[in-house]
Scaffold this motif. Structure first.
Motif, short mmCIF file in Angstrom:
data_model
loop_
_atom_site.label_atom_id
_atom_site.label_comp_id
_atom_site.label_asym_id
_atom_site.label_seq_id
_atom_site.Cartn_x
_atom_site.Cartn_y
_atom_site.Cartn_z
N THR A 293 0.70 -1.09 -0.11
CA THR A 293 0.03 -0.08 -0.13
C THR A 293 0.85 1.17 0.12
OG1 THR A 293 -1.67 -1.23 1.12
CG2 THR A 293 -1.90 1.20 1.14
N LEU A 294 1.86 1.41 0.86
CA LEU A 294 2.83 2.41 0.76
C LEU A 294 3.51 2.47 -0.65
CD1 LEU A 294 4.85 4.33 2.44
CD2 LEU A 294 6.33 2.49 2.41
N ASP A 295 3.73 1.51 -1.42
CA ASP A 295 4.23 1.92 -2.73
C ASP A 295 3.29 2.57 -3.63
OD1 ASP A 295 6.51 0.47 -1.62
OD2 ASP A 295 6.18 -1.33 -2.86
N SER A 296 2.14 1.97 -3.62
CA SER A 296 1.05 2.43 -4.37
C SER A 296 0.57 3.74 -4.33
CB SER A 296 -0.43 1.50 -4.14
OG SER A 296 -0.11 0.12 -4.62
N VAL A 297 0.67 4.33 -2.97
CA VAL A 297 0.17 5.71 -2.81
C VAL A 297 1.31 6.40 -3.19
CG1 VAL A 297 -0.40 7.15 -0.76
CG2 VAL A 297 -1.59 4.85 -0.70
N GLU B 86 4.71 10.61 -6.67
CA GLU B 86 6.02 10.71 -7.29
C GLU B 86 6.30 10.14 -8.74
OE1 GLU B 86 8.11 12.26 -5.49
OE2 GLU B 86 6.64 12.27 -3.62
N ILE B 87 5.47 9.41 -9.01
CA ILE B 87 5.71 8.75 -10.61
C ILE B 87 4.46 9.22 -11.28
CG2 ILE B 87 5.86 6.64 -11.93
CD1 ILE B 87 8.25 7.07 -9.86
N PHE B 88 3.47 9.35 -10.96
CA PHE B 88 2.21 9.51 -11.69
C PHE B 88 1.70 11.03 -11.38
CE2 PHE B 88 2.56 4.87 -11.36
CZ PHE B 88 2.46 4.52 -12.84
N ALA C 250 0.17 -1.72 12.04
CA ALA C 250 1.76 -1.49 13.01
C ALA C 250 2.81 -1.33 12.43
CB ALA C 250 1.68 -2.73 13.98
N LYS C 251 2.89 -1.98 11.16
CA LYS C 251 4.08 -1.95 10.23
C LYS C 251 4.07 -0.35 9.98
CE LYS C 251 6.75 -4.58 6.67
NZ LYS C 251 7.70 -3.24 6.58
N VAL C 252 3.13 0.26 9.61
CA VAL C 252 3.25 1.57 9.12
C VAL C 252 3.92 2.46 9.76
CG1 VAL C 252 1.64 3.76 8.77
CG2 VAL C 252 0.72 1.50 7.74
N PHE C 253 3.75 2.35 11.16
CA PHE C 253 4.50 3.10 12.13
C PHE C 253 6.10 2.61 12.20
CE2 PHE C 253 0.18 3.27 13.45
CZ PHE C 253 0.05 4.68 13.49
N VAL C 254 6.30 1.46 11.97
CA VAL C 254 7.73 0.94 11.97
C VAL C 254 8.32 1.58 10.40
CG1 VAL C 254 9.23 -1.07 11.58
CG2 VAL C 254 7.06 -1.23 13.25
N ASP C 255 7.55 1.72 9.44
CA ASP C 255 8.11 2.30 8.42
C ASP C 255 8.46 3.29 8.51
OD1 ASP C 255 7.88 -0.47 7.00
OD2 ASP C 255 6.03 0.14 6.05
N VAL D 284 11.12 4.18 5.48
CA VAL D 284 11.20 3.18 4.44
C VAL D 284 10.28 3.75 3.21
CG1 VAL D 284 9.72 1.06 3.58
CG2 VAL D 284 11.02 0.98 5.77
N GLU D 285 10.93 3.58 1.94
CA GLU D 285 10.26 4.37 0.96
C GLU D 285 9.78 3.04 -0.17
OE1 GLU D 285 10.03 7.63 -0.03
OE2 GLU D 285 10.86 7.93 2.09
N PRO D 286 9.15 3.49 -1.22
CA PRO D 286 8.70 2.58 -2.10
C PRO D 286 9.74 1.53 -2.88
CG PRO D 286 7.43 4.39 -2.60
CD PRO D 286 8.56 4.87 -1.51
#
Length: 165
Positions: A79-83, A88-90, A143-148, A153-155
């Motif tokens: 989800t992080l990558d998609s958003v 950034e790309i589109f 939970a991983k969102v906060f760790v990222d 963490v980036e795409p």
């Protein structure tokens, strides 16, 4: 712009994935009501015989949505990558995220953290027994969102910019 978050068309047991078809229904509804003019489908395309974006595109085209209104992002592994890639790309700073409510809540949180004006359109959810495994997975994903964020963490993939007119 609608950002359709990918998922597989079929479950591992070969049955239809209702999350997939409910997201397709929601996207069709948004497009045909004029709420979105373009659809960015972002999903996993990590193996030769598996492409969430292409499967979703084919289903939308079957339902009468023109191919030239659909843009594919094959690097939406999370989800992080998609958003983030939508921005950034589109080049999209504002969009409607299409998924189930539990997924949209996390995606909108991510979008806003990255300065994106995002709204969710909730596709129909599935029966609570059918979706139990997915709901458990979602607790860990939240939970991983906060760790990222803590780790920066980036795409996984960048890429050249793609203009959506």
């Amino acid at each position: 712009m609608g950002l359709l978050l990918g998922t597989g068309k079929f479950l591992k047991n070969g049955c239809k994935n209702l999350y997939f078809f409910n997201r397709i229904d929601a996207t069709e509804q948004l497009y045909k009501s004029g709420k979105i003019q373009y659809i960015l489908i972002s999903g996993d395309n990590s193996t030769k015989n598996y492409s969430e974006p292409e499967d979703m595109q084919a289903e939308l085209i079957k339902r009468g949505i023109p191919a030239d209104k659909i843009v594919l992002d094959f690097a939406g592994f999370r989800t992080l990558d998609s958003v983030v890639r939508a921005k950034e790309i589109f080049g999209q700073n504002s969009f409607i995220i299409i998924s189930q409510k539990f997924h949209n809540e996390r995606a909108i949180f991510l979008a806003r953290k990255y300065g994106i004006e995002a709204y969710g359109f909730n596709a129909k959810d599935v029966n609570k027994y059918f979706g139990f495994k997915t709901k458990v997975r979602e607790y860990f994903a939240r939970a991983k969102v906060f760790v990222d964020f803590l780790l920066g963490v980036e795409p996984k993939f960048g890429g050249e910019k793609v203009e959506i007119s």
